[in-house]
Motif scaffolding. Sequence first.
Motif, PDB file in Angstrom:
ATOM      1  N   ILE A 129       0.952  -0.984   0.300  1.00  0.00           N
ATOM      2  CA  ILE A 129       0.388   0.369  -0.331  1.00  0.00           C
ATOM      3  C   ILE A 129       1.459   0.880   0.205  1.00  0.00           C
ATOM      4  CG2 ILE A 129      -1.983  -0.862   1.051  1.00  0.00           C
ATOM      5  CD1 ILE A 129      -1.406   0.175   3.612  1.00  0.00           C
ATOM      6  N   ASP A 130       2.536   1.053  -0.030  1.00  0.00           N
ATOM      7  CA  ASP A 130       3.097   2.654   0.721  1.00  0.00           C
ATOM      8  C   ASP A 130       4.526   1.294   0.876  1.00  0.00           C
ATOM      9  OD1 ASP A 130       3.677   5.262  -0.122  1.00  0.00           O
ATOM     10  OD2 ASP A 130       2.172   5.131   1.681  1.00  0.00           O
ATOM     11  N   LEU A 131       5.277   2.377  -0.195  1.00  0.00           N
ATOM     12  CA  LEU A 131       7.215   2.967   0.300  1.00  0.00           C
ATOM     13  C   LEU A 131       7.056   4.053   0.852  1.00  0.00           C
ATOM     14  CD1 LEU A 131       7.138   1.796  -3.655  1.00  0.00           C
ATOM     15  CD2 LEU A 131       7.390   0.379  -1.729  1.00  0.00           C
ATOM     16  N   ALA A 132       8.356   3.741   1.703  1.00  0.00           N
ATOM     17  CA  ALA A 132       9.154   4.550   2.158  1.00  0.00           C
ATOM     18  C   ALA A 132      11.130   4.263   2.801  1.00  0.00           C
ATOM     19  CB  ALA A 132       9.337   4.470   4.271  1.00  0.00           C
ATOM     20  N   VAL A 133      11.377   5.293   2.682  1.00  0.00           N
ATOM     21  CA  VAL A 133      13.443   5.034   2.587  1.00  0.00           C
ATOM     22  C   VAL A 133      13.225   5.176   4.202  1.00  0.00           C
ATOM     23  CG1 VAL A 133      14.974   6.000   1.866  1.00  0.00           C
ATOM     24  CG2 VAL A 133      13.132   6.552   0.611  1.00  0.00           C
ATOM     25  N   SER A 134      14.633   3.625   4.349  1.00  0.00           N
ATOM     26  CA  SER A 134      14.641   3.777   5.441  1.00  0.00           C
ATOM     27  C   SER A 134      16.040   3.134   5.639  1.00  0.00           C
ATOM     28  CB  SER A 134      13.655   3.009   6.029  1.00  0.00           C
ATOM     29  OG  SER A 134      14.220   2.557   7.591  1.00  0.00           O
ATOM     30  N   LEU A 140       9.340  -1.750   2.478  1.00  0.00           N
ATOM     31  CA  LEU A 140       6.941  -1.770   1.586  1.00  0.00           C
ATOM     32  C   LEU A 140       6.681  -2.472   2.455  1.00  0.00           C
ATOM     33  CD1 LEU A 140       9.683  -3.302   0.002  1.00  0.00           C
ATOM     34  CD2 LEU A 140       7.976  -4.249  -1.652  1.00  0.00           C
ATOM     35  N   ILE A 141       5.384  -1.157   2.624  1.00  0.00           N
ATOM     36  CA  ILE A 141       4.648  -1.214   3.603  1.00  0.00           C
ATOM     37  C   ILE A 141       3.451  -2.089   2.971  1.00  0.00           C
ATOM     38  CG2 ILE A 141       3.601   0.064   4.824  1.00  0.00           C
ATOM     39  CD1 ILE A 141       5.336   1.754   4.642  1.00  0.00           C
ATOM     40  N   PHE A 142       3.370  -3.041   3.977  1.00  0.00           N
ATOM     41  CA  PHE A 142       1.550  -3.897   3.449  1.00  0.00           C
ATOM     42  C   PHE A 142       0.661  -3.679   3.804  1.00  0.00           C
ATOM     43  CE2 PHE A 142       5.792  -6.378   2.590  1.00  0.00           C
ATOM     44  CZ  PHE A 142       5.863  -6.658   1.022  1.00  0.00           C
ATOM     45  N   HIS A 147       5.988  -5.711   7.465  1.00  0.00           N
ATOM     46  CA  HIS A 147       6.790  -5.130   6.170  1.00  0.00           C
ATOM     47  C   HIS A 147       8.317  -5.752   5.835  1.00  0.00           C
ATOM     48  CE1 HIS A 147       5.460  -2.257   9.645  1.00  0.00           C
ATOM     49  NE2 HIS A 147       4.863  -1.221   8.630  1.00  0.00           N
ATOM     50  N   ALA A 148       9.025  -5.208   4.736  1.00  0.00           N
ATOM     51  CA  ALA A 148       9.506  -5.981   3.848  1.00  0.00           C
ATOM     52  C   ALA A 148      11.245  -4.811   3.877  1.00  0.00           C
ATOM     53  CB  ALA A 148       9.794  -6.970   2.969  1.00  0.00           C
ATOM     54  N   THR A 149      12.035  -5.087   2.863  1.00  0.00           N
ATOM     55  CA  THR A 149      12.815  -4.159   2.303  1.00  0.00           C
ATOM     56  C   THR A 149      13.326  -4.941   1.615  1.00  0.00           C
ATOM     57  OG1 THR A 149      14.322  -4.864   4.033  1.00  0.00           O
ATOM     58  CG2 THR A 149      13.623  -2.941   4.568  1.00  0.00           C
ATOM     59  N   ALA A 150      14.130  -3.815   0.624  1.00  0.00           N
ATOM     60  CA  ALA A 150      14.652  -4.173  -0.719  1.00  0.00           C
ATOM     61  C   ALA A 150      15.595  -2.973  -1.943  1.00  0.00           C
ATOM     62  CB  ALA A 150      14.123  -4.440  -2.014  1.00  0.00           C
ATOM     63  N   ILE A 163       2.092   2.234  -6.226  1.00  0.00           N
ATOM     64  CA  ILE A 163       3.728   2.310  -6.285  1.00  0.00           C
ATOM     65  C   ILE A 163       3.914   3.820  -7.254  1.00  0.00           C
ATOM     66  CG2 ILE A 163       3.956   0.903  -4.404  1.00  0.00           C
ATOM     67  CD1 ILE A 163       5.500  -0.473  -7.143  1.00  0.00           C
ATOM     68  N   ARG A 164       2.981   3.404  -8.013  1.00  0.00           N
ATOM     69  CA  ARG A 164       3.219   4.165 -10.063  1.00  0.00           C
ATOM     70  C   ARG A 164       3.753   5.969  -9.980  1.00  0.00           C
ATOM     71  NH1 ARG A 164      -1.342   4.197 -12.669  1.00  0.00           N
ATOM     72  NH2 ARG A 164      -0.433   1.830 -13.804  1.00  0.00           N
ATOM     73  N   LYS A 165       3.070   6.340  -7.791  1.00  0.00           N
ATOM     74  CA  LYS A 165       3.138   7.877  -7.851  1.00  0.00           C
ATOM     75  C   LYS A 165       5.232   8.196  -7.452  1.00  0.00           C
ATOM     76  CE  LYS A 165       2.216   6.844  -2.905  1.00  0.00           C
ATOM     77  NZ  LYS A 165       1.405   7.037  -1.150  1.00  0.00           N
ATOM     78  N   PHE A 166       5.501   6.956  -6.948  1.00  0.00           N
ATOM     79  CA  PHE A 166       7.356   6.700  -6.273  1.00  0.00           C
ATOM     80  C   PHE A 166       7.874   7.778  -8.722  1.00  0.00           C
ATOM     81  CE2 PHE A 166       5.492   5.187  -3.304  1.00  0.00           C
ATOM     82  CZ  PHE A 166       6.586   5.737  -2.396  1.00  0.00           C
ATOM     83  N   VAL A 167       7.364   6.857  -9.337  1.00  0.00           N
ATOM     84  CA  VAL A 167       8.021   7.370 -10.409  1.00  0.00           C
ATOM     85  C   VAL A 167       7.378   7.651 -11.888  1.00  0.00           C
ATOM     86  CG1 VAL A 167       8.557   5.390 -12.729  1.00  0.00           C
ATOM     87  CG2 VAL A 167       8.545   4.459 -10.581  1.00  0.00           C
ATOM     88  N   THR A 168       6.031   8.302 -11.627  1.00  0.00           N
ATOM     89  CA  THR A 168       5.200   9.124 -12.330  1.00  0.00           C
ATOM     90  C   THR A 168       4.006   9.927 -11.996  1.00  0.00           C
ATOM     91  OG1 THR A 168       4.380   9.634 -14.538  1.00  0.00           O
ATOM     92  CG2 THR A 168       4.199   7.234 -13.608  1.00  0.00           C
ATOM     93  N   ASP A 169       3.661  10.829 -12.665  1.00  0.00           N
ATOM     94  CA  ASP A 169       2.556  11.719 -11.864  1.00  0.00           C
ATOM     95  C   ASP A 169       1.589  11.701 -12.660  1.00  0.00           C
ATOM     96  OD1 ASP A 169       3.954  13.046  -9.469  1.00  0.00           O
ATOM     97  OD2 ASP A 169       4.619  14.410 -10.619  1.00  0.00           O
ATOM     98  N   THR A 170       1.566  10.896 -13.847  1.00  0.00           N
ATOM     99  CA  THR A 170       0.850  10.780 -14.349  1.00  0.00           C
ATOM    100  C   THR A 170      -0.373   9.926 -13.960  1.00  0.00           C
ATOM    101  OG1 THR A 170       2.211  10.434 -16.662  1.00  0.00           O
ATOM    102  CG2 THR A 170       0.243   9.752 -17.179  1.00  0.00           C
TER     103      THR A 170
END
Length: 373
Positions: A129-134, A140-142, A147-150, A163-170
């Motif tokens: 449902i969302d991503l964050a930088v840590s 990765l937030i489920f 949670h998970a990391t990558a 998660i498309r919002k992290f790549v584009t605003d279209t």
Amino acid sequence: MLLQNKKIAIIGAGPVGLTMAKLLQQQDIDVTVYERDTDPQARIRGGTLDLHKNSGQEAMKKAGLLENYYKMAIPMGVTFADEKGKVLSIKPITSENQYDNPEINRNNLRKVLLENLPANTVIWDRKCIDLAVSDGKWKLIFENGTHATADLIIGANGGMSKIRKFVTDTEVEDTGTIIIQGDIPQPEINCPEFYQLCRGNRLMAAYLGNLIVVNPDNNGSLTYGVIFKKPDNWQNDTLQNPDHIRDILLNRFKLWDSLYKQLFQSTHSFWSLPTRIFPLGKPWKTDRPLPITLIGDSAHMMPPFAGQGVNTGLMDALILSECLTNRVHQSLHAAISDYEKRMFKYASEAQQESSVNEKEMRHPDFSFQQLIL
């Protein structure tokens, strides 16, 4: 290698995400797929998929799964009929074209892919449902609170990806076409006359802006899609009640032969979504905090009117995996940029073909034969 000692997360266990995982694992890369479905037995609804020789099948070949696909897929001709139930012509299967684009059930394709991945590759019940930088990694937030990391995220979770919002605003756009899908199990018993009309082929018919595409053998069921332009006065809840949907179809097909009406009356399972497109006219973000990209419908959702959706997505998996592992690029950013530049070109062309076909198909004088033959 760019991905040495890196952890790769693919979001979405559809055909494109699973193929991407297989291609990376062939290079001994640490990859995990996170899928919102609760388990591998979750049924994916919809029509069959046909993988094209010069795109989808190329990805299957690189993954070592082309023969598996051929074993599960069914070569199918096309029966063209009119609104009176009369067969106009037949495009048969021959020894020359039987492997061009045989049809495979979506669940069967997922099974083929899952059986060729290590058991722990896919983590189920993980709706991202969302991503964050840590600490220099993606978090990765489920939805279930885990949670998970990558180090690298590859979004393959469909046309309405969160998660498309992290790549584009279209934004996704509605194309104005409705597709109502129906599913009839044991069609030889439940709609025998229509089943016979298909003659073992996909059946296509069009009349006055109403179109129907039928597959009589989708894993033992007959599935079909009815296509028409969305009326201006329709609300979002118009297609919620099965009886209401059936009445809508019977009214739209009131000038058609009773064979088609019997098909709708024999259907108890309907579903529908408006057709949408995620256009590629605007460049994607260059200031992404960490490596992330999109493949499949997440990257270029398009109307299904040229059979290009899954095939374009599988090309994404093939090309992105090559860019990440061919030792040509000096950074993940450069590898991703190369993939996206190439993808924008072929996916835009596929979207254009799909959109042109969509407009033609909604015209009252449209004939499937003019599009396919």
